[in-house]
Motif scaffolding. Structure first.
Motif, PDB file in Angstrom:
ATOM      1  N   THR A  12     -15.207  94.884 -51.560  1.00 35.67           N
ATOM      2  CA  THR A  12     -16.707  95.228 -51.967  1.00 35.67           C
ATOM      3  C   THR A  12     -17.658  95.643 -50.974  1.00 35.67           C
ATOM      4  O   THR A  12     -18.725  96.062 -51.519  1.00 35.67           O
ATOM      5  CB  THR A  12     -17.009  93.604 -52.350  1.00 35.67           C
ATOM      6  OG1 THR A  12     -16.993  92.750 -51.289  1.00 35.67           O
ATOM      7  CG2 THR A  12     -15.893  93.137 -53.398  1.00 35.67           C
ATOM      8  N   ALA A  13     -17.226  95.504 -49.262  1.00 37.12           N
ATOM      9  CA  ALA A  13     -18.355  95.960 -48.739  1.00 37.12           C
ATOM     10  C   ALA A  13     -18.513  97.387 -49.101  1.00 37.12           C
ATOM     11  O   ALA A  13     -19.688  98.033 -48.890  1.00 37.12           O
ATOM     12  CB  ALA A  13     -17.944  95.772 -47.461  1.00 37.12           C
ATOM     13  N   ILE A  14     -17.570  98.326 -49.355  1.00 38.70           N
ATOM     14  CA  ILE A  14     -17.655  99.742 -49.476  1.00 38.70           C
ATOM     15  C   ILE A  14     -18.201 100.004 -50.848  1.00 38.70           C
ATOM     16  O   ILE A  14     -18.820 100.734 -51.099  1.00 38.70           O
ATOM     17  CB  ILE A  14     -16.120 100.405 -49.428  1.00 38.70           C
ATOM     18  CG1 ILE A  14     -15.786 100.163 -47.877  1.00 38.70           C
ATOM     19  CG2 ILE A  14     -16.043 101.512 -49.835  1.00 38.70           C
ATOM     20  CD1 ILE A  14     -14.183 100.807 -47.515  1.00 38.70           C
ATOM     21  N   ALA A  15     -17.702  99.063 -51.839  1.00 40.38           N
ATOM     22  CA  ALA A  15     -18.104  99.290 -53.185  1.00 40.38           C
ATOM     23  C   ALA A  15     -19.485  99.084 -53.622  1.00 40.38           C
ATOM     24  O   ALA A  15     -20.164  99.880 -54.401  1.00 40.38           O
ATOM     25  CB  ALA A  15     -17.177  98.095 -54.311  1.00 40.38           C
ATOM     26  N   PHE A  16     -20.042  98.309 -52.812  1.00 39.08           N
ATOM     27  CA  PHE A  16     -21.497  97.970 -53.033  1.00 39.08           C
ATOM     28  C   PHE A  16     -22.255  98.283 -51.786  1.00 39.08           C
ATOM     29  O   PHE A  16     -23.564  97.810 -51.852  1.00 39.08           O
ATOM     30  CB  PHE A  16     -21.740  96.477 -53.421  1.00 39.08           C
ATOM     31  CG  PHE A  16     -21.020  96.220 -54.724  1.00 39.08           C
ATOM     32  CD1 PHE A  16     -21.147  96.744 -56.024  1.00 39.08           C
ATOM     33  CD2 PHE A  16     -19.863  95.284 -54.498  1.00 39.08           C
ATOM     34  CE1 PHE A  16     -20.584  96.203 -57.072  1.00 39.08           C
ATOM     35  CE2 PHE A  16     -19.379  94.936 -55.858  1.00 39.08           C
ATOM     36  CZ  PHE A  16     -19.511  95.587 -56.970  1.00 39.08           C
ATOM     37  N   LEU A  24     -28.110  94.452 -56.175  1.00 39.40           N
ATOM     38  CA  LEU A  24     -26.778  93.506 -56.650  1.00 39.40           C
ATOM     39  C   LEU A  24     -27.432  91.953 -57.347  1.00 39.40           C
ATOM     40  O   LEU A  24     -26.472  92.178 -58.237  1.00 39.40           O
ATOM     41  CB  LEU A  24     -26.493  93.167 -55.094  1.00 39.40           C
ATOM     42  CG  LEU A  24     -25.085  92.521 -54.936  1.00 39.40           C
ATOM     43  CD1 LEU A  24     -23.977  93.904 -55.546  1.00 39.40           C
ATOM     44  CD2 LEU A  24     -24.557  92.249 -53.795  1.00 39.40           C
ATOM     45  N   LYS A  25     -28.162  91.564 -57.037  1.00 36.84           N
ATOM     46  CA  LYS A  25     -28.926  90.569 -57.792  1.00 36.84           C
ATOM     47  C   LYS A  25     -29.110  90.959 -59.522  1.00 36.84           C
ATOM     48  O   LYS A  25     -28.869  90.232 -60.365  1.00 36.84           O
ATOM     49  CB  LYS A  25     -30.073  89.697 -57.282  1.00 36.84           C
ATOM     50  CG  LYS A  25     -29.725  89.099 -56.019  1.00 36.84           C
ATOM     51  CD  LYS A  25     -30.955  88.280 -55.481  1.00 36.84           C
ATOM     52  CE  LYS A  25     -30.714  87.702 -54.165  1.00 36.84           C
ATOM     53  NZ  LYS A  25     -31.865  87.254 -53.448  1.00 36.84           N
ATOM     54  N   ARG A  26     -29.716  92.146 -59.415  1.00 35.86           N
ATOM     55  CA  ARG A  26     -29.940  92.642 -60.823  1.00 35.86           C
ATOM     56  C   ARG A  26     -29.054  93.060 -61.608  1.00 35.86           C
ATOM     57  O   ARG A  26     -28.546  92.549 -62.662  1.00 35.86           O
ATOM     58  CB  ARG A  26     -30.791  93.985 -60.734  1.00 35.86           C
ATOM     59  CG  ARG A  26     -31.506  94.600 -62.179  1.00 35.86           C
ATOM     60  CD  ARG A  26     -31.775  96.005 -61.938  1.00 35.86           C
ATOM     61  NE  ARG A  26     -30.774  96.735 -61.559  1.00 35.86           N
ATOM     62  CZ  ARG A  26     -31.381  98.049 -61.082  1.00 35.86           C
ATOM     63  NH1 ARG A  26     -32.695  98.578 -61.074  1.00 35.86           N
ATOM     64  NH2 ARG A  26     -30.346  99.064 -60.924  1.00 35.86           N
ATOM     65  N   ARG A 384     -20.176  88.996 -57.532  1.00 38.94           N
ATOM     66  CA  ARG A 384     -20.461  87.603 -56.880  1.00 38.94           C
ATOM     67  C   ARG A 384     -19.684  87.391 -55.646  1.00 38.94           C
ATOM     68  O   ARG A 384     -20.122  86.809 -54.521  1.00 38.94           O
ATOM     69  CB  ARG A 384     -19.951  86.607 -57.960  1.00 38.94           C
ATOM     70  CG  ARG A 384     -21.072  86.468 -59.111  1.00 38.94           C
ATOM     71  CD  ARG A 384     -20.827  85.479 -59.996  1.00 38.94           C
ATOM     72  NE  ARG A 384     -21.890  85.428 -60.802  1.00 38.94           N
ATOM     73  CZ  ARG A 384     -21.762  84.761 -62.200  1.00 38.94           C
ATOM     74  NH1 ARG A 384     -20.569  84.209 -62.564  1.00 38.94           N
ATOM     75  NH2 ARG A 384     -22.751  84.957 -62.807  1.00 38.94           N
ATOM     76  N   LYS A 385     -18.574  88.148 -55.408  1.00 37.24           N
ATOM     77  CA  LYS A 385     -17.791  88.200 -54.094  1.00 37.24           C
ATOM     78  C   LYS A 385     -18.613  88.972 -53.007  1.00 37.24           C
ATOM     79  O   LYS A 385     -18.516  88.567 -51.721  1.00 37.24           O
ATOM     80  CB  LYS A 385     -16.543  89.231 -54.522  1.00 37.24           C
ATOM     81  CG  LYS A 385     -15.660  89.085 -53.151  1.00 37.24           C
ATOM     82  CD  LYS A 385     -14.139  89.863 -53.391  1.00 37.24           C
ATOM     83  CE  LYS A 385     -13.650  90.260 -52.254  1.00 37.24           C
ATOM     84  NZ  LYS A 385     -12.311  91.046 -52.372  1.00 37.24           N
ATOM     85  N   GLU A 386     -19.172  89.792 -53.403  1.00 30.52           N
ATOM     86  CA  GLU A 386     -20.284  90.864 -52.346  1.00 30.52           C
ATOM     87  C   GLU A 386     -21.330  89.859 -52.105  1.00 30.52           C
ATOM     88  O   GLU A 386     -21.753  89.798 -51.081  1.00 30.52           O
ATOM     89  CB  GLU A 386     -20.478  91.969 -53.089  1.00 30.52           C
ATOM     90  CG  GLU A 386     -21.342  92.938 -52.289  1.00 30.52           C
ATOM     91  CD  GLU A 386     -20.761  93.239 -50.475  1.00 30.52           C
ATOM     92  OE1 GLU A 386     -21.698  93.852 -50.085  1.00 30.52           O
ATOM     93  OE2 GLU A 386     -19.667  92.795 -50.442  1.00 30.52           O
ATOM     94  N   MET A 387     -21.795  89.424 -53.000  1.00 33.67           N
ATOM     95  CA  MET A 387     -23.049  88.383 -52.830  1.00 33.67           C
ATOM     96  C   MET A 387     -22.670  87.295 -51.874  1.00 33.67           C
ATOM     97  O   MET A 387     -23.557  86.832 -50.905  1.00 33.67           O
ATOM     98  CB  MET A 387     -23.610  87.864 -54.237  1.00 33.67           C
ATOM     99  CG  MET A 387     -24.303  88.985 -54.792  1.00 33.67           C
ATOM    100  SD  MET A 387     -24.910  88.245 -56.621  1.00 33.67           S
ATOM    101  CE  MET A 387     -26.275  87.448 -56.215  1.00 33.67           C
ATOM    102  N   LYS A 388     -21.509  86.751 -51.958  1.00 33.47           N
ATOM    103  CA  LYS A 388     -21.104  85.758 -51.315  1.00 33.47           C
ATOM    104  C   LYS A 388     -20.990  86.422 -49.640  1.00 33.47           C
ATOM    105  O   LYS A 388     -21.269  85.525 -48.696  1.00 33.47           O
ATOM    106  CB  LYS A 388     -19.737  85.001 -51.805  1.00 33.47           C
ATOM    107  CG  LYS A 388     -19.564  83.932 -51.035  1.00 33.47           C
ATOM    108  CD  LYS A 388     -17.891  83.233 -51.624  1.00 33.47           C
ATOM    109  CE  LYS A 388     -17.903  81.993 -50.901  1.00 33.47           C
ATOM    110  NZ  LYS A 388     -16.178  81.519 -51.631  1.00 33.47           N
TER     111      LYS A 388
END
Length: 392
Positions: A12-16, A24-26, A384-388
């Motif tokens: 997810t670091a690369i994905a987002f 990301l929150k949006r 959510r994984k990336e937000m975490k």
């Protein structure tokens, strides 16, 4: 033992990486709500009504669903979004997302819009593709009549010639600017003239390079066979096949019409059958990559991973100009950006146009997504994984 690819759709670091915390929150807010069928149903009914009644909903729509799934209201805004993707090695298919208005005058008016897009994209390596729909340049009833094998009147023949000329003008300008045209698939009962027109354009423009692609919807049980026939036809006539592989977009409509009119549905009996044909089509094309161009339009992680694995097995370079992956803008970033990071050619379908005019496209996207089992949950889980990971 199966070789492990240096590619993962879980990173997810690369994905987002391209998204700010706010974006990301949006995305988290959007996908939490798009997953609710009742809300999508209500939106599909209420939004056109709100526009009709001139209610001030444009700002709300633009700042949420529109900004997430569209490149902007104008070509200039879309090119700006394309540049941002280009920084991460992701190209775009510049998609004028306005649903076509009927009538010869409107069909003629659509051509300069596409020529302007080609002019804008020329010399920009991050805009390699331009999608078009034949129904944006042709009357549906005319295509229906041709598909049914009915004889055209002299006026209808002249009408068809004008359609051919519109498509030819766009393909010629695109080939000259080194941009490939992706001809979208349509409903099964108008598909034959679309196929014939696209074959004609491929035979004209795909001599040394692939500038025109036909779309093969593998959720139809007859399209794998048709892909093979199209390849044989191209071979026999000395041109390269352009094959854009998708699963499909008109399933409910197709089944309903087949039931109402009492003919056998062209749709696969179940999802595993569609997946099997899709993956077989991938293997068929990658086996013949010297004689065709392949555009892999899918959000299916297994199919993308299979294509990557087959490319490795067949020693096809990741950045081969003959193979492109693609996903919709605003979706499946875990596939797109991880593929780009690993050096594959990948692009986003990037729609643009005035908010009100692009609404039918956005509503259809939302409806499609709620009907894809698990798609929304998958998107949301990764966000959510990336937000975490970011501690948000």
């Amino acid at each position: 033992m199966e070789q492990q690819l240096p590619l993962s759709f879980e990173n997810t670091a690369i994905a987002f990486e391209h998204m700010s915390n706010k974006e990301l929150k949006r995305a988290n807010f959007l996908f939490s709500n798009i997953g609710k069928p009742w809300l999508v149903k209500f939106g599909a009914f209420a939004t056109p009504l709100a526009f009709k009644l001139h209610l001030p909903v444009k700002g709300l729509i633009k700042s949420t669903i529109f900004n997430h799934f569209c490149g902007g209201e104008s070509l200039e805004e879309a090119v700006h979004a394309a540049e941002a993707l280009g920084r991460f090695g992701v190209g775009v298919a510049l998609d004028y997302g306005v649903e076509a208005l009927e009538g010869e005058e409107n069909y003629d008016k659509a051509v300069p819009e596409f020529l302007r897009a080609i002019q804008f994209a020329a010399g920009k390596p991050y805009i390699p593709f331009l999608p078009i729909k034949v129904t944006g340049f042709a009357r549906f009833g005319l295509l229906e009549k041709i598909h049914a094998g009915e004889t055209l009147s002299a006026d209808e023949q002249a009408e068809l010639n004008r359609v051919r000329e519109r498509i030819r003008t766009i393909c010629a300008a695109a080939a000259k600017a080194n941009i490939a045209v992706l001809v979208d698939a349509e409903e099964s009962w108008v598909q034959q003239p679309v196929d014939d027109l696209t074959d004609e354009m491929m035979s004209r423009f795909n001599k040394d390079n692939v500038f025109v692609y036909n779309t093969f919807q593998l959720y139809r049980h007859d399209r794998l066979e048709y892909l093979k026939k199209s390849f044989d036809l191209a071979k026999a006539n000395g041109y390269l096949l352009g094959a854009k592989l998708v699963r499909g977009a008109y399933m409910e409509k197709e089944r309903k019409r087949a039931e109402e009119l009492g003919y056998a549905s062209p749709i696969q009996p179940n999802k595993p059958s569609a997946d099997e044909d899709y993956n077989e089509a991938l293997a068929f094309c990658l086996d013949r990559i010297d004689s065709l161009g392949l555009f892999i339009g899918t959000h299916n992680e297994e199919s993308c991973m299979l294509a990557a694995r087959l490319m490795d097995e067949k020693k096809i370079p990741h950045n081969s100009p003959r193979v492109s992956f693609s996903q919709l803008y605003g979706m499946s970033d875990n596939i797109t950006f991880n593929l780009a990071h690993a050096g594959y050619r990948v692009s986003k379908y990037l729609p643009y146009g005035p908010v009100k005019d692009v609404m039918p496209y956005l509503i259809r996207r939302a409806q499609e997504n709620t009907s894809i089992a698990g798609q929304m949950g998958r998107e949301l889980g990764l966000i959510r994984k990336e937000m975490k990971r970011r501690g948000l």
